[in-house]
Write a protein that holds these residues in place. Structure first.
Motif, PDB file in Angstrom:
ATOM      1  N   ALA A   1      -2.374  -2.813 -10.979  1.00 39.29           N
ATOM      2  CA  ALA A   1      -3.158  -2.394 -12.002  1.00 39.29           C
ATOM      3  C   ALA A   1      -4.219  -1.674 -11.789  1.00 39.29           C
ATOM      4  CB  ALA A   1      -3.338  -3.563 -13.087  1.00 39.29           C
ATOM      5  N   ASP A   2      -4.755  -2.000 -10.646  1.00 41.89           N
ATOM      6  CA  ASP A   2      -5.915  -1.489 -10.263  1.00 41.89           C
ATOM      7  C   ASP A   2      -5.815   0.072 -10.014  1.00 41.89           C
ATOM      8  OD1 ASP A   2      -7.552  -3.766 -10.444  1.00 41.89           O
ATOM      9  OD2 ASP A   2      -7.297  -4.303  -8.074  1.00 41.89           O
ATOM     10  N   LYS A   3      -4.727   0.775  -9.624  1.00 39.49           N
ATOM     11  CA  LYS A   3      -4.311   1.894  -9.609  1.00 39.49           C
ATOM     12  C   LYS A   3      -3.700   2.750 -10.531  1.00 39.49           C
ATOM     13  CE  LYS A   3      -5.566   1.927  -5.151  1.00 39.49           C
ATOM     14  NZ  LYS A   3      -7.010   2.642  -4.799  1.00 39.49           N
ATOM     15  N   GLY A   4      -3.798   1.733 -11.864  1.00 40.26           N
ATOM     16  CA  GLY A   4      -3.201   2.348 -13.146  1.00 40.26           C
ATOM     17  C   GLY A   4      -1.940   2.143 -13.005  1.00 40.26           C
TER      18      GLY A   4
ATOM     19  N   ARG B   1       0.705  -7.672  -9.273  1.00 38.10           N
ATOM     20  CA  ARG B   1       0.460  -7.024 -10.533  1.00 38.10           C
ATOM     21  C   ARG B   1      -0.828  -6.374 -10.461  1.00 38.10           C
ATOM     22  NH1 ARG B   1       4.944  -7.729 -13.816  1.00 38.10           N
ATOM     23  NH2 ARG B   1       6.044  -9.864 -13.537  1.00 38.10           N
ATOM     24  N   SER B   2      -1.771  -7.390  -9.812  1.00 36.28           N
ATOM     25  CA  SER B   2      -3.345  -6.971 -10.067  1.00 36.28           C
ATOM     26  C   SER B   2      -3.672  -5.680  -9.433  1.00 36.28           C
ATOM     27  CB  SER B   2      -4.186  -8.008  -9.805  1.00 36.28           C
ATOM     28  OG  SER B   2      -3.765  -8.517  -8.233  1.00 36.28           O
ATOM     29  N   GLU B   3      -2.908  -5.561  -8.074  1.00 36.08           N
ATOM     30  CA  GLU B   3      -3.056  -4.447  -7.169  1.00 36.08           C
ATOM     31  C   GLU B   3      -2.484  -3.366  -7.759  1.00 36.08           C
ATOM     32  OE1 GLU B   3      -4.791  -4.552  -4.253  1.00 36.08           O
ATOM     33  OE2 GLU B   3      -5.490  -6.489  -4.630  1.00 36.08           O
TER      34      GLU B   3
ATOM     35  N   GLU C   1       1.805  -0.119 -13.579  1.00 36.91           N
ATOM     36  CA  GLU C   1       2.371  -1.410 -14.068  1.00 36.91           C
ATOM     37  C   GLU C   1       3.461  -1.744 -13.222  1.00 36.91           C
ATOM     38  OE1 GLU C   1       4.229  -3.476 -18.109  1.00 36.91           O
ATOM     39  OE2 GLU C   1       3.763  -1.203 -17.991  1.00 36.91           O
TER      40      GLU C   1
ATOM     41  N   GLU D   1       0.873  -1.156   0.017  1.00 35.78           N
ATOM     42  CA  GLU D   1      -0.057   0.089  -0.071  1.00 35.78           C
ATOM     43  C   GLU D   1       1.031   1.315  -0.067  1.00 35.78           C
ATOM     44  OE1 GLU D   1      -2.840   0.078   3.118  1.00 35.78           O
ATOM     45  OE2 GLU D   1      -3.960  -1.725   2.441  1.00 35.78           O
TER      46      GLU D   1
END
Length: 236
Positions: free
Chosen positions: A185-188, A181-183, A190, A155
């Motif tokens: 990606a959720d915030k835009g 990676r998904s976390e 990479e 975080e």
């Protein structure tokens, strides 16, 4: 956001191995993560050099170092002449290395830096080494300015990335199990990982020992080869 602005965040290490600088070479900005807990027997205040063909530890002695204290809260030992002893060890170990005359003054400038705070001392060393390696990376002096120390782990990393308006976060390969990676990606964002390359090199009559301090790399290799090493790592 800039399309491909890349950021890395790392604890400050003492004369780190070349993989640390390969990470620095892959990003536009590098945040010094100095308000996290000190790690005993890690690389924050020590590293290894080649002495007689074997790895030898050189250590910056500290006052009241503890894993319960932040890196930026720790002071260097000022009661002994450890700087002289360390420089003598380095000199004796590398005096016959081809780059010694050029590199030793750089090492001496770093070791003799008068800062007594560990974070300040390490920041100076990383800045000097970055400049000597001709890396254009912006070195962000401290992680303390983000006001997000209440956040933990992933975080906090994401929050720093957003505040720095970065697009890509690059982490050392050892962090693959820590971040998702998904976390990001959720915030835009990479998330990429750096795979360091530790190419062997000639060390005169000594046996090559992989993964030593950048001191060893600089002493045995001319600047063009060091530059090739710096840019040989890959991202995934």
């Amino acid at each position: 956001m800039q399309a491909e602005r890349r950021l890395a965040i790392m604890q400050p290490y003492f004369f780190p191995y070349i993989g640390y600088f390969q990470l620095m070479a892959k990003v536009d900005a590098f945040v010094v993560f100095d308000d996290v807990n000190f790690i005993n027997k890690g690389w924050i205040n020590r590293n290894r050099i080649n002495v007689g063909g074997a790895a030898h530890m050189v250590t910056v002695p500290l006052q009241q170092a503890s894993q319960n204290r932040l890196i930026c809260e720790i002071e260097l030992d000022v009661t002994s002449n450890w700087r002289d002893k360390m420089l003598k060890t380095i000199e004796q170990s590398y005096v016959r290395a081809p780059q010694f005359q050029k590199v030793f003054p750089l090492i001496e400038r770093i070791v003799r830096h008068p800062a007594t705070n560990l974070a300040d001392y390490l920041l100076h060393s990383l800045t000097v080494l970055r400049d000597a390696l001709h890396l254009p990376t912006a070195l962000i002096a401290t992680s303390r300015g983000y006001g997000n120390d209440a956040l933990k782990g992933q975080e906090r990393i994401i929050d720093i990335c957003l505040k720095e308006r970065t697009r890509v976060y690059v982490n050392a390969i050892g962090g693959m199990e820590l971040y998702a990676r998904s976390e990001f990606a959720d915030k835009g964002l990479e998330l990429k990982f750096l795979q360091p390359t530790l190419a062997p090199y000639a060390c005169g009559k000594l046996a090559h020992v992989p993964g030593l301090s950048i001191i060893d790399v600089l002493m045995w290799n001319d600047p063009a080869i060091v530059d090739d090493m710096l840019h040989s790592a890959t991202l995934s």
